[in-house]
Write an enzyme that holds these catalytic residues in place. Structure first.
Site, PDB file in Angstrom:
ATOM      1  N   GLY A  86       0.775  -1.133  -0.078  1.00 26.23           N
ATOM      2  CA  GLY A  86       0.097  -0.049  -0.050  1.00 26.23           C
ATOM      3  C   GLY A  86       0.916   1.336  -0.118  1.00 26.23           C
ATOM      4  O   GLY A  86       2.089   1.187   0.136  1.00 26.23           O
ATOM      5  N   ASP A 112      -0.431 -13.174   5.932  1.00 28.76           N
ATOM      6  CA  ASP A 112      -1.698 -13.133   6.034  1.00 28.76           C
ATOM      7  C   ASP A 112      -2.346 -12.677   7.201  1.00 28.76           C
ATOM      8  O   ASP A 112      -2.450 -13.489   8.215  1.00 28.76           O
ATOM      9  CB  ASP A 112      -2.136 -14.481   5.397  1.00 28.76           C
ATOM     10  CG  ASP A 112      -3.820 -14.557   4.967  1.00 28.76           C
ATOM     11  OD1 ASP A 112      -4.313 -13.576   5.262  1.00 28.76           O
ATOM     12  OD2 ASP A 112      -4.314 -15.626   4.572  1.00 28.76           O
ATOM     13  N   TYR A 135      -8.918  -1.825   5.055  1.00 31.38           N
ATOM     14  CA  TYR A 135      -9.672  -1.544   3.965  1.00 31.38           C
ATOM     15  C   TYR A 135     -10.018  -0.098   3.967  1.00 31.38           C
ATOM     16  O   TYR A 135     -10.715   0.428   5.272  1.00 31.38           O
ATOM     17  CB  TYR A 135     -11.061  -2.393   4.415  1.00 31.38           C
ATOM     18  CG  TYR A 135     -12.150  -2.241   3.273  1.00 31.38           C
ATOM     19  CD1 TYR A 135     -12.098  -3.394   2.288  1.00 31.38           C
ATOM     20  CD2 TYR A 135     -12.905  -1.166   2.966  1.00 31.38           C
ATOM     21  CE1 TYR A 135     -13.091  -3.381   1.379  1.00 31.38           C
ATOM     22  CE2 TYR A 135     -13.694  -1.006   1.976  1.00 31.38           C
ATOM     23  CZ  TYR A 135     -13.958  -2.171   1.111  1.00 31.38           C
ATOM     24  OH  TYR A 135     -14.914  -1.833   0.248  1.00 31.38           O
ATOM     25  N   THR A 136      -9.703   0.649   3.246  1.00 35.37           N
ATOM     26  CA  THR A 136      -9.626   1.922   3.251  1.00 35.37           C
ATOM     27  C   THR A 136     -10.616   2.820   2.437  1.00 35.37           C
ATOM     28  O   THR A 136     -10.749   3.903   2.411  1.00 35.37           O
ATOM     29  CB  THR A 136      -8.190   2.775   2.911  1.00 35.37           C
ATOM     30  OG1 THR A 136      -7.833   2.095   1.832  1.00 35.37           O
ATOM     31  CG2 THR A 136      -7.138   2.084   4.220  1.00 35.37           C
ATOM     32  N   THR A 175      -7.716   5.726  12.375  1.00 33.20           N
ATOM     33  CA  THR A 175      -8.327   6.814  11.803  1.00 33.20           C
ATOM     34  C   THR A 175      -9.162   7.579  12.861  1.00 33.20           C
ATOM     35  O   THR A 175      -9.599   7.064  13.692  1.00 33.20           O
ATOM     36  CB  THR A 175      -9.293   6.406  10.775  1.00 33.20           C
ATOM     37  OG1 THR A 175      -9.985   7.384  10.026  1.00 33.20           O
ATOM     38  CG2 THR A 175     -10.345   5.402  11.259  1.00 33.20           C
ATOM     39  N   ASP A 176      -9.363   8.785  12.402  1.00 34.59           N
ATOM     40  CA  ASP A 176     -10.103   9.743  13.135  1.00 34.59           C
ATOM     41  C   ASP A 176     -11.440   9.484  13.116  1.00 34.59           C
ATOM     42  O   ASP A 176     -12.583  10.091  13.714  1.00 34.59           O
ATOM     43  CB  ASP A 176      -9.655  11.271  13.121  1.00 34.59           C
ATOM     44  CG  ASP A 176      -9.796  11.605  11.772  1.00 34.59           C
ATOM     45  OD1 ASP A 176     -10.267  11.165  10.999  1.00 34.59           O
ATOM     46  OD2 ASP A 176      -9.628  13.110  11.792  1.00 34.59           O
ATOM     47  N   TYR A 200     -17.012   1.864   7.877  1.00 34.54           N
ATOM     48  CA  TYR A 200     -15.339   2.214   7.830  1.00 34.54           C
ATOM     49  C   TYR A 200     -14.948   2.408   9.425  1.00 34.54           C
ATOM     50  O   TYR A 200     -14.110   1.982   9.952  1.00 34.54           O
ATOM     51  CB  TYR A 200     -14.768   3.203   6.997  1.00 34.54           C
ATOM     52  CG  TYR A 200     -13.301   3.536   7.153  1.00 34.54           C
ATOM     53  CD1 TYR A 200     -12.529   2.565   6.532  1.00 34.54           C
ATOM     54  CD2 TYR A 200     -12.950   4.644   7.497  1.00 34.54           C
ATOM     55  CE1 TYR A 200     -11.287   2.801   6.780  1.00 34.54           C
ATOM     56  CE2 TYR A 200     -11.799   5.079   7.506  1.00 34.54           C
ATOM     57  CZ  TYR A 200     -10.882   4.199   7.305  1.00 34.54           C
ATOM     58  OH  TYR A 200      -9.336   4.355   7.373  1.00 34.54           O
TER      59      TYR A 200
END
Length: 223
Positions: A86, A112, A135-136, A175-176, A200
């Site tokens: 990524g 994995d 997963y973004t 993440t925020d 998400y």
């Protein structure tokens, strides 16, 4: 006044008054063999203490400190970067190239995250593991709930289980989006007022809680 210093972070201070008293509080047993110190005025650190070398008063211990160049062995870490295919992992590789003696970026084929045994092998010898895998796609996550939960919730849990058997430090990227974005003041690191507004954010929060509930040596970095 109290200053909180997270585990693994370097710190230094200057006392400006002659009658000041400094006390350390530890949340575990003090291990002198794990401590390393660097000269307060090391040129490579370039810290502006606003104190001249002539007027500085050092303890006998601080007088024996070494320069940063002499302390390379203190920062000799093996770093494993997960999610190596990524964009974020590739950026971290650039930093690791300068900061770590040995590092490796592993993709899905080598590590994995859905397989605890695969992760055990991947992190067995790591001093630091940086988990960039996730997963973004925020919008698509609303439809692809199962895969999003697998990568953002279950995978960090698997990684935490694997790392519990090592002495390594996990840096988990989050993440925020675990918050709702409301308010006009920054969230504090220990804020528990979670209010994810989408799949998400919810799955990333579940991953955070799995890491925090399993490990003692970890950092959660929200970007």
């Amino acid at each position: 006044r109290e200053l909180f210093i997270p585990r693994g972070f370097a710190h230094g201070f200057a006392v400006l008054e002659g009658d000041a008293i400094v006390r350390y509080k530890c949340d575990n047993y003090y291990a002198p063999e794990c401590e390393g110190s660097i000269l307060w005025n090391d040129a490579d650190l370039a810290i502006d203490w606003d104190i001249s070398p002539e007027s500085a008063i050092l303890s006998a211990k601080d007088m024996l400190n070494r320069s940063l160049k002499e302390c390379d062995e203190l920062f000799d870490y093996n770093v494993v970067i997960l999610g190596g295919e990524g964009q974020l992992a590739r950026a971290i590789v650039c930093v690791a190239h300068d900061a770590a003696s040995e590092y490796v970026a592993l993709g899905r084929a080598e590590a994995d995250l859905c397989d605890v045994e695969s992760l055990r092998r991947a992190v067995a010898m790591a001093d630091i593991v940086v988990n960039c895998a996730a997963y973004t796609n925020v919008d698509k996550a609303e439809e692809d709930v199962t895969l999003c939960a697998l990568l953002n919730s279950k995978a960090p849990e698997n990684l935490a289980i694997a790392m519990k058997e090592t002495d390594g430090l996990l840096v988990h990227i989050s993440t925020d989006y675990v918050f709702d974005g409301q308010g006009d003041t920054p969230w504090q690191p220990d804020c528990k007022d979670y209010k994810p507004l989408n799949v998400y954010g919810q799955t990333k929060l579940e991953g955070e809680l799995a890491v925090a509930g399993t490990l003692e040596k970890y950092f959660i970095v929200r970007i």
